[in-house]
Write an enzyme that holds these catalytic residues in place. Structure first.
Site, PDB file in Angstrom:
ATOM      1  N   GLU A 226       0.770  -1.050   0.054  1.00 32.79           N
ATOM      2  CA  GLU A 226       0.032   0.114   0.010  1.00 32.79           C
ATOM      3  C   GLU A 226       0.885   1.237  -0.004  1.00 32.79           C
ATOM      4  OE1 GLU A 226      -2.505   0.860   3.529  1.00 32.79           O
ATOM      5  OE2 GLU A 226      -3.760   1.916   2.455  1.00 32.79           O
TER       6      GLU A 226
ATOM      7  N   ARG B   9       5.730 -12.531   9.716  1.00 30.41           N
ATOM      8  CA  ARG B   9       6.205 -10.831   9.587  1.00 30.41           C
ATOM      9  C   ARG B   9       7.798 -10.902  10.190  1.00 30.41           C
ATOM     10  NH1 ARG B   9       2.171  -6.407   9.802  1.00 30.41           N
ATOM     11  NH2 ARG B   9       3.789  -5.100  10.017  1.00 30.41           N
TER      12      ARG B   9
ATOM     13  N   LYS C 209       4.831   2.112  11.457  1.00 31.40           N
ATOM     14  CA  LYS C 209       4.703   3.490  11.098  1.00 31.40           C
ATOM     15  C   LYS C 209       4.240   4.052  12.409  1.00 31.40           C
ATOM     16  CE  LYS C 209       2.285   3.508   7.525  1.00 31.40           C
ATOM     17  NZ  LYS C 209       2.475   2.022   6.713  1.00 31.40           N
TER      18      LYS C 209
END
Length: 505
Positions: free
Chosen positions: A36, A257, A267
């Site tokens: 994204e 992950r 983030k």
RNA sequence: GCUCCGGUGGUGUAGCCCGGAUAAGCAUACCGGCCUUUCGAGUCGGUGAUCGCGGGUUCGAAUCCCGCCCGGAGCACCA
């Protein structure tokens, strides 16, 4: 002949280092990397992208880079570029680049198909009611209305004069009692009126990841869709949507992950550090962003090898930077020149020293040439080494000669001067071998040393150590992005004239 | 709470699906030798895992079955 054969075999092992894909046909495998565009790419993206590409290449297939940009409130134009740049640096070469937002017309078509066939409905319940119903497994009244009614509602969603944000959602008819809560009629489309970086105000109804993802994978011909394992519960939804629409089903594969010890890729946690100026920016060498890794001096090949070494397992782990550093060090070692850098310098005066031109090789094994340094008995050496020397001790100035200490550093005072006496050139066992710069020719140099960014879940205020020192004069010619090894100090990347960043020891 | 997914030396990973070669390979980290442009690389050697725990099946289990413990994820109008 014989060595050639060996080489070929070795290469094959190298490329086949990831476990085989099930139902993979040579030449027909299509993978995709779907970031994204809402932030800077980091090492976690690298893991996904490199795995995707490696599988595509393993089977002589294709890799698609797809920007999953279906939330105009979050996407930003800069990030499309940042992600492309990151992949370029890594050497990941997609065979096709596309945006999910280019397929809005098709999404709408599939939406209507699902509404007409009674598999999706436009829900006008309040968000908190929806939430409540989900947790209790209750169906709402909207659900049982006719497809025609829902088609009308859908049009009112699309119409700028119709429903406003949060007034209506298109939901899939799943199973409100399912133990897998991802199946309790999740949202397929919602109204977002923000301007999209590529489509501006053209659309106001946007598909969610749950809807756009499987459709994109399917219509793009993706055969093997890999994603991180927090999506695992959504596998059933992914297949439900495709089956309902009669679309081809890709294979779905999940992996864990990437979490690196001593840092974060979140983030949410990184943004404040940048906003508050606690780090320099997204390329601050303490960060795990690709631009930061590059700036710190990591080679893209090393990043690739590192992430592949983690494999596609679903096991949770927290690898150490040491693993990446080790790979990088092995790659850098044969490539970079050696120079002397003296951190926290202390002056050393050598009585009786001959004037000597030191001829020093730029690499111990490779033919990188040499540099010549004229010496006249006055040097600087690292304080850390100087402090260990007592009167009567000897040391060897690397590539030069031996020195016997006559007056050691005063313990309590500043201790700026060490005095010694020339003690011959013969190689003696056990002498400390110390790098130096000539007091007649040196450049002031600063080196940034990075330490863990996050300690005990908090920003480490000591995460950047600034080391000042003297480098030999030849270092004045180094250019930004040059990589060197400062002997006995570590591998560094030159950031700007007079400033280096320690990549690792 | 419910559901799902994980759990192999300090760290990462292979092996587990299709149980058997010395009760575990490789990398990293650490220790030591060699190498004298290194506290790097290379090279040689070493320490370090009864494979989360407990049962069961079997001649034989890290691998199959059951129970438990611990960790993670999901329960979004975010991907």
């Amino acid at each position: 002949m014989f060595p050639d054969i060996l080489e070929v075999q070795e290469k094959r092992v190298e490329e086949r280092r990831l476990p085989a894909l099930s139902n993979a046909v040579e030449g027909k495998v299509v993978t995709r990397f779907p970031p994204e565009p809402n932030g800077y790419p980091h090492i976690g993206h690298a893991k996904a992208a490199v795995i995707d590409e490696t599988y595509a290449r393993m089977y002589n297939g294709r890799l698609i880079l797809r920007f999953d940009d279906t939330n105009p409130a979050k996407e930003q134009l800069d990030y499309y570029k940042a992600i492309k740049d990151g992949l370029d640096w890594l050497g990941v070469k997609p065979d096709l680049v596309k945006n999910s937002s280019d397929d809005m017309a098709r999404f709408y078509g599939y939406a209507e198909q699902m509404i007409s066939s009674g598999h999706a409905y436009a829900c006008t319940c309040q968000p908190d009611v929806v939430k409540q119903n989900r947790s209790e497994g209750k169906e709402c009244a909207c659900r049982s209305l006719s497809p025609d009614e829902h088609l009308q509602r859908w049009r009112r969603m699309l119409d700028a004069q119709g429903y406003k944000m949060n007034e209506a959602f298109l939901r899939v008819k799943g199973d409100m009692q399912s133990l897998n809560t991802a199946l309790r009629d999740p949202t397929l489309f919602r109204i977002i009126e923000a301007a999209h970086p590529l489509k501006d105000k053209k659309y106001r109804v946007w598909p969610t990841y749950d809807f756009a993802g499987p459709i994109e994978d399917s219509i793009d011909g993706v055969t093997h869709a890999l994603r991180t394992k927090e999506y695992e519960l959504r596998d059933a939804l992914y297949f439900l949507i495709l089956k309902t629409l009669g679309l081809r089903l890709p294979e779905l594969i999940e992996f864990s992950r990437l979490e690196l010890r001593g840092t974060t890729v979140s983030k949410r946690k990184l943004q404040p550090l940048i906003r508050d100026g606690l780090v320099e920016g997204w390329d601050d060498p303490r960060l795990p962003t690709l631009t930061a890794l590059r700036r710190r001096g990591f080679l893209p090949e090393a990043v690739r090898e590192f992430v592949l070494s983690l494999g596609v397992s679903k096991a949770e782990s927290e690898p150490d930077w040491a693993l990446l550093e080790s790979v990088n060090r092995k790659m850098l070692d044969p490539l970079v020149r050696r120079y002397f850098f003296v951190p926290d310098p202390v002056r050393l005066e050598v009585a009786g020293a001959p004037e000597v031109k030191a001829i020093l090789k730029l690499h111990p094994e490779k033919n990188f040439g040499e540099r010549v340094i004229e010496t006249r008995g006055a040097f600087y050496i690292p304080r850390e080494d100087a402090e260990k020397l007592k009167q009567g001790d000897s040391l060897r100035l690397l590539g030069l000669y031996n020195v016997e200490i006559e007056h050691s550093l005063p313990a309590s005072e500043e201790g700026l001067l060490l005095k010694g006496r020339y003690a011959g050139e013969d190689l003696r066992e056990g002498l400390p071998k110390i790098q130096w710069v000539s007091a007649d020719s040196y450049r002031e140099f600063t080196v940034w040393v990075t330490l863990p960014l996050i300690v005990d879940n908090e920003f480490n205020k000591e995460s950047l150590k600034i080391v000042k020192g003297f480098a030999e004069a030849a270092c004045g010619d180094l250019k930004p992005d040059d990589k060197v090894q400062f002997i006995r100090f570590g591998f560094c990347r030159i950031d700007s004239p007079g400033l280096a960043i320690l990549t690792h020891r």
